[in-house]
Enzyme design. Sequence first.
Site, short mmCIF file in Angstrom:
data_model
loop_
_atom_site.label_atom_id
_atom_site.label_comp_id
_atom_site.label_asym_id
_atom_site.label_seq_id
_atom_site.Cartn_x
_atom_site.Cartn_y
_atom_site.Cartn_z
N SER A 130 0.83 -1.20 0.00
CA SER A 130 0.00 0.00 0.00
C SER A 130 0.88 1.26 0.00
O SER A 130 1.64 1.47 -0.93
CB SER A 130 -0.97 -0.03 1.18
OG SER A 130 -2.00 0.92 1.01
N SER A 154 -0.22 -4.45 -3.50
CA SER A 154 -1.37 -3.55 -3.40
C SER A 154 -0.95 -2.09 -3.27
O SER A 154 -1.39 -1.40 -2.34
CB SER A 154 -2.23 -3.92 -2.18
OG SER A 154 -2.50 -5.28 -2.13
N GLY A 273 -8.08 -9.30 -0.54
CA GLY A 273 -8.45 -7.92 -0.79
C GLY A 273 -7.21 -7.05 -0.82
O GLY A 273 -6.20 -7.42 -1.42
N HIS A 274 -7.26 -5.91 -0.11
CA HIS A 274 -6.15 -4.96 -0.17
C HIS A 274 -4.95 -5.38 0.68
O HIS A 274 -3.80 -5.20 0.28
CB HIS A 274 -6.64 -3.58 0.28
CG HIS A 274 -5.59 -2.53 0.22
ND1 HIS A 274 -5.02 -2.11 -0.97
CD2 HIS A 274 -4.99 -1.80 1.20
CE1 HIS A 274 -4.12 -1.17 -0.72
NE2 HIS A 274 -4.08 -0.97 0.59
N VAL A 275 -5.21 -5.97 1.85
CA VAL A 275 -4.11 -6.26 2.78
C VAL A 275 -3.69 -7.72 2.61
O VAL A 275 -3.74 -8.53 3.53
CB VAL A 275 -4.53 -5.97 4.24
CG1 VAL A 275 -3.30 -5.90 5.13
CG2 VAL A 275 -5.31 -4.67 4.34
#
Length: 300
Positions: A130, A154, A273-275
């Site tokens: 991220s 991500s 998902g994102h993590v």
Amino acid sequence: MSNHSSSIPELSDNGIRYYQTYNESLSLWPVRCKSFYISTRFGQTHVIASGPEDAPPLVLLHGALFSSTMWYPNIADWSSKYRTYAVDIIGDKNKSIPENVSGTRTDYANWLLDVFDNLGIEKSHMIGLSLGGLHTMNFLLRMPERVKSAAILSPAETFLPFHHDFYKYALGLTASNGVETFLNWMMNDQNVLHPIFVKQFKAGVMWQDGSRNPNPNADGFPYVFTDEELRSARVPILLLLGEHEVIYDPHSALHRASSFVPDIEAEVIKNAGHVLSMEQPTYVNERVMRFFNAETGISR
């Protein structure tokens, strides 16, 4: 774990609470570690080191508001072959102590350069998720001679702008049940985070500290790299995206990255998902190690 002293600033009650929950999250760390500070031009940077001291270095950069403690599901595997340095990103909610952080991409790259120099790292593998993935991409484009290869997970923006839903959920973090709503959204309603870590995340949301929330900057982050910048990458990159990514469309991000970055492996991970490093740690741990091993010729 041993701690090296540094000049800790005076903290508000919420700041003290955050430090306490950060230390509690370190109880999830499954291997021995050393926690210490190093000086940079932009403040005191907190680092958690694990693994054999004579092993090749591996620098880890966390997601926004997650801090270096987020690597607890991954660190045992990665530190078995590498000397891992989980670095608290200056200016984000963590134990680093920012000073004179302008928030420009140039300054962020120079901050990491100071981190590398003060850790005695000539060249390292990197992993960033991220916000950490955005920092990793920014650094390897500006300082390619310092990066052996990079796993970017991500990444925040980087290849595509944030979906407008990101701002809606992020701005709702301080509302009642805002943290739970945000985390469930990020992880496709399958929040796998340990309750101790969630407590730290909540404490970070409640800790209002302007020095750890730099204002958006046209020359800073978030940022989508241009086609020309992506074409200039000279470092082998592994890009991992979750199939349920919500901050942008993962397939569109993969397509743009694969179209412009010269030396890249890109993959969409199922049931993530994102993590994704925390949602699918077994697969991510192995996939990242396999990528690094192929780049360096290390066998499992």
